[in-house]
Design a protein around this motif. Structure first.
Motif, PDB file in Angstrom:
ATOM      1  N   LEU A  49       2.267   2.696   4.599  1.00 38.28           N
ATOM      2  CA  LEU A  49       3.192   2.548   3.476  1.00 38.28           C
ATOM      3  C   LEU A  49       4.041   3.804   3.299  1.00 38.28           C
ATOM      4  O   LEU A  49       5.255   3.722   3.091  1.00 38.28           O
ATOM      5  CB  LEU A  49       2.426   2.246   2.185  1.00 38.28           C
ATOM      6  CG  LEU A  49       1.869   0.843   2.032  1.00 38.28           C
ATOM      7  CD1 LEU A  49       1.057   0.739   0.745  1.00 38.28           C
ATOM      8  CD2 LEU A  49       2.978  -0.196   2.048  1.00 38.28           C
ATOM      9  N   ILE A  50       3.408   4.958   3.379  1.00 34.89           N
ATOM     10  CA  ILE A  50       4.148   6.221   3.246  1.00 34.89           C
ATOM     11  C   ILE A  50       5.156   6.367   4.381  1.00 34.89           C
ATOM     12  O   ILE A  50       6.288   6.813   4.174  1.00 34.89           O
ATOM     13  CB  ILE A  50       3.177   7.432   3.213  1.00 34.89           C
ATOM     14  CG1 ILE A  50       2.334   7.388   1.941  1.00 34.89           C
ATOM     15  CG2 ILE A  50       3.919   8.749   3.333  1.00 34.89           C
ATOM     16  CD1 ILE A  50       3.115   7.544   0.654  1.00 34.89           C
ATOM     17  N   LYS A  51       4.771   5.944   5.566  1.00 36.70           N
ATOM     18  CA  LYS A  51       5.691   6.009   6.714  1.00 36.70           C
ATOM     19  C   LYS A  51       6.924   5.141   6.464  1.00 36.70           C
ATOM     20  O   LYS A  51       8.056   5.573   6.684  1.00 36.70           O
ATOM     21  CB  LYS A  51       4.961   5.549   7.982  1.00 36.70           C
ATOM     22  CG  LYS A  51       5.811   5.551   9.227  1.00 36.70           C
ATOM     23  CD  LYS A  51       5.009   5.041  10.421  1.00 36.70           C
ATOM     24  CE  LYS A  51       5.924   4.855  11.620  1.00 36.70           C
ATOM     25  NZ  LYS A  51       5.246   4.212  12.739  1.00 36.70           N
ATOM     26  N   PHE A  52       6.719   3.900   5.986  1.00 36.42           N
ATOM     27  CA  PHE A  52       7.844   3.013   5.671  1.00 36.42           C
ATOM     28  C   PHE A  52       8.700   3.585   4.546  1.00 36.42           C
ATOM     29  O   PHE A  52       9.926   3.523   4.584  1.00 36.42           O
ATOM     30  CB  PHE A  52       7.348   1.620   5.273  1.00 36.42           C
ATOM     31  CG  PHE A  52       6.781   0.821   6.407  1.00 36.42           C
ATOM     32  CD1 PHE A  52       7.285   0.933   7.697  1.00 36.42           C
ATOM     33  CD2 PHE A  52       5.739  -0.056   6.187  1.00 36.42           C
ATOM     34  CE1 PHE A  52       6.766   0.188   8.739  1.00 36.42           C
ATOM     35  CE2 PHE A  52       5.208  -0.809   7.223  1.00 36.42           C
ATOM     36  CZ  PHE A  52       5.720  -0.691   8.496  1.00 36.42           C
ATOM     37  N   HIS A  53       8.040   4.113   3.542  1.00 36.80           N
ATOM     38  CA  HIS A  53       8.727   4.713   2.396  1.00 36.80           C
ATOM     39  C   HIS A  53       9.630   5.859   2.852  1.00 36.80           C
ATOM     40  O   HIS A  53      10.816   5.908   2.520  1.00 36.80           O
ATOM     41  CB  HIS A  53       7.691   5.209   1.381  1.00 36.80           C
ATOM     42  CG  HIS A  53       8.258   5.998   0.261  1.00 36.80           C
ATOM     43  ND1 HIS A  53       8.813   5.416  -0.849  1.00 36.80           N
ATOM     44  CD2 HIS A  53       8.353   7.335   0.080  1.00 36.80           C
ATOM     45  CE1 HIS A  53       9.238   6.362  -1.671  1.00 36.80           C
ATOM     46  NE2 HIS A  53       8.965   7.536  -1.133  1.00 36.80           N
ATOM     47  N   ASN A  54       9.070   6.769   3.624  1.00 32.91           N
ATOM     48  CA  ASN A  54       9.846   7.924   4.107  1.00 32.91           C
ATOM     49  C   ASN A  54      10.988   7.497   5.024  1.00 32.91           C
ATOM     50  O   ASN A  54      12.087   8.046   4.954  1.00 32.91           O
ATOM     51  CB  ASN A  54       8.926   8.914   4.825  1.00 32.91           C
ATOM     52  CG  ASN A  54       7.995   9.631   3.863  1.00 32.91           C
ATOM     53  OD1 ASN A  54       8.256   9.698   2.664  1.00 32.91           O
ATOM     54  ND2 ASN A  54       6.902  10.148   4.382  1.00 32.91           N
ATOM     55  N   ALA A  55      10.735   6.497   5.868  1.00 26.14           N
ATOM     56  CA  ALA A  55      11.791   6.024   6.768  1.00 26.14           C
ATOM     57  C   ALA A  55      12.944   5.403   5.977  1.00 26.14           C
ATOM     58  O   ALA A  55      14.115   5.615   6.311  1.00 26.14           O
ATOM     59  CB  ALA A  55      11.220   5.000   7.757  1.00 26.14           C
TER      60      ALA A  55
END
Length: 196
Positions: A49-55
């Motif tokens: 989720l954090i990866k998608f958020h940051n992307a």
């Protein structure tokens, strides 16, 4: 929500809290949709989720306004862009209200401020988001026509007693203030369409 975790001195523990919000404007079964989104987030996991958020944020920040030699102004601009990006999304036909998600002062109403001050920057930086801001007005065109007709026929928005009470309290009738902002908003929507 409550949970217990026994820990030893010096031991580290991290956890995430995920919540989902949605409205009946988007889904018929709000409770089911919120639960579905929350379960989906749990299954995706914190790191993903954090990866998608940051992307997603990295993609938004590819377009930027940069000011050289004035760090405070640069920080202010980034703060403003952050708020605009938080309140408007590609693929949605909604437009940010003056206070966005930060307060209930305007009850989510969208005013002329959007067209005159917010729209031009979003149009240049993210036309795909600006499209939804224009669609917000187009999708409400029929209601706006009805309001225009109502105002043209009635000339006033409130009954005489209410007008008199308002004039006594504020010195100026609220219907006059409404008519003034109504005409100003119409011209600002025209500016938005002209710019686009």
């Amino acid at each position: 929500m409550r949970f217990n975790k026994k820990m030893k001195a010096g031991e580290k523990y991290s956890f995430s809290v995920v919540g989902s919000t949605t409205t009946s404007a988007h889904h018929d079964d709000v409770m089911n949709e919120r639960e579905r989104l929350t379960i989906f987030a749990k299954l995706e996991g914190h790191d993903r989720l954090i990866k998608f958020h940051n992307a997603a944020w990295d993609e938004l920040w590819k377009s930027d306004i940069q000011i050289e030699g004035d760090e405070q102004s640069q920080q202010d601009i980034h703060s403003m862009l952050y708020h605009l990006y938080s309140f408007a999304r590609e693929g949605s036909d909604y437009s940010p209200s003056p206070m966005g998600l930060s307060g209930l002062g305007y009850n989510g109403h969208v005013f002329w401020d959007t067209e005159l001050w917010m729209f031009p920057a979003v149009l240049v930086l993210h036309p795909e988001i600006a499209e939804g801001m224009i669609n917000y007005r187009f999708n409400r065109l029929e209601e706006a026509r009805k309001m225009h007709l109502h105002m043209a026929i009635k000339e006033r928005c409130f009954h005489g007693k209410v007008r008199q009470a308002v004039k006594k309290k504020r010195g100026v009738g609220i219907e006059r203030a409404f008519r003034t902002s109504y005409h100003r908003m119409r011209s600002d929507c025209s500016v938005e369409l002209f710019i686009a």
